[in-house]
Design an enzyme around this catalytic site. Structure first.
Site, PDB file in Angstrom:
ATOM      1  N   GLU A 103     -33.761 -23.941 -36.283  1.00  0.00           N
ATOM      2  CA  GLU A 103     -35.199 -24.120 -36.469  1.00  0.00           C
ATOM      3  C   GLU A 103     -35.879 -22.863 -37.011  1.00  0.00           C
ATOM      4  O   GLU A 103     -35.581 -21.752 -36.606  1.00  0.00           O
ATOM      5  CB  GLU A 103     -35.851 -24.526 -35.150  1.00  0.00           C
ATOM      6  CG  GLU A 103     -35.343 -25.846 -34.577  1.00  0.00           C
ATOM      7  CD  GLU A 103     -35.639 -27.033 -35.475  1.00  0.00           C
ATOM      8  OE1 GLU A 103     -36.506 -26.915 -36.367  1.00  0.00           O
ATOM      9  OE2 GLU A 103     -34.999 -28.084 -35.276  1.00  0.00           O
ATOM     10  N   CYS A 151     -38.485 -29.449 -26.639  1.00  0.00           N
ATOM     11  CA  CYS A 151     -37.751 -28.456 -27.432  1.00  0.00           C
ATOM     12  C   CYS A 151     -38.722 -27.511 -28.137  1.00  0.00           C
ATOM     13  O   CYS A 151     -38.598 -26.287 -28.043  1.00  0.00           O
ATOM     14  CB  CYS A 151     -36.840 -29.145 -28.445  1.00  0.00           C
ATOM     15  SG  CYS A 151     -35.405 -29.952 -27.710  1.00  0.00           S
ATOM     16  N   HIS A 178     -31.260 -27.129 -32.786  1.00  0.00           N
ATOM     17  CA  HIS A 178     -31.108 -28.528 -32.400  1.00  0.00           C
ATOM     18  C   HIS A 178     -29.701 -29.007 -32.726  1.00  0.00           C
ATOM     19  O   HIS A 178     -29.158 -28.687 -33.785  1.00  0.00           O
ATOM     20  CB  HIS A 178     -32.109 -29.416 -33.145  1.00  0.00           C
ATOM     21  CG  HIS A 178     -33.366 -29.662 -32.392  1.00  0.00           C
ATOM     22  ND1 HIS A 178     -34.616 -29.348 -32.892  1.00  0.00           N
ATOM     23  CD2 HIS A 178     -33.592 -30.205 -31.163  1.00  0.00           C
ATOM     24  CE1 HIS A 178     -35.542 -29.692 -32.006  1.00  0.00           C
ATOM     25  NE2 HIS A 178     -34.945 -30.215 -30.947  1.00  0.00           N
TER      26      HIS A 178
END
Length: 213
Positions: free
Chosen positions: A80, A143, A166
């Site tokens: 991310e 998350c 992820h």
């Protein structure tokens, strides 16, 4: 010797296991590098996860923090780029709480960027024959909440780098379903590559990893 904190989540949404927690334990158990690996499990609970993350940071005092979470439906490892200051839960958490359009941190900035070498990490995972991409959104569930709070807390720890990864379901969670998945050994190998790339790269590599959508 640097200390790396890996976090995973407890099961949620009716599942009996969460591959993020299993995978970070696998990384720790297989690790043979020049760093200490610590792992902590975080609750899928908007009310309790803040204190759990802060406690882990205080206890471990890490040099690197990589939080890992499940994104059902993805087929690749996603490193991310950015966390946003919004909780907008599509489903309730494990206590039944479902925040909608609420800030992660009142008065906090709109977003924080990962301080991991995200492109170097993706490249390292791909060298293992495992698909990986830089992701431009961590969602708006727990998350992203943890990712945002982590980066907010790391403002007071200038020597500590952090970010979020992820992962898809593992084979265990996909049995009898049409869920895309990776084998657990692939997930552990991929996350180990992310850790090694982070330790080896103080700054990121300059390669195009953007998105057209």
């Amino acid at each position: 010797m640097p200390t790396v904190l890996l976090t995973g989540f407890e099961p949620f949404d009716g599942d009996t296991s969460n591959p993020s927690w299993t995978a970070v334990q696998e990384v720790r158990d297989r690790w043979d590098g020049d760093a200490e690996i610590q792992v902590r499990q975080l609750p899928v609970d908007f009310a309790k996860v803040d204190d759990a993350l802060r406690a882990a940071l205080a206890e471990v005092d890490p040099d690197v923090v990589i939080s890992v979470g499940l994104a059902g439906g993805i087929e690749t490892l996603e490193v991310e780029r950015v966390a946003i200051n919004v909780d907008d839960a599509r489903i309730p958490d494990n206590t039944g709480f479902q925040p909608i359009d609420e800030p992660v941190v009142d008065g906090g900035p709109a977003a924080y960027f990962s301080t991991l070498p995200i492109k170097a990490a993706v490249a390292a995972v791909r060298t293992k024959g495992i698909p990986a991409v830089v992701s431009q959104t961590a969602g708006t569930y727990t998350c992203n909440h943890v990712f945002y709070l982590l980066m907010h807390e790391l403002r007071d720890r200038p020597g500590t780098r952090g970010g979020f990864v992820h992962i898809p379901y593992s084979t265990e969670e996909a049995i009898g379903t049409d869920r895309p998945y990776m084998r657990m050994d692939q997930l552990a190998t991929a996350l180990t590559a992310v850790v090694r790339a982070t330790l080896a790269n103080a700054t990121d590599v300059k390669v195009g990893s953007g998105s057209l959508d």
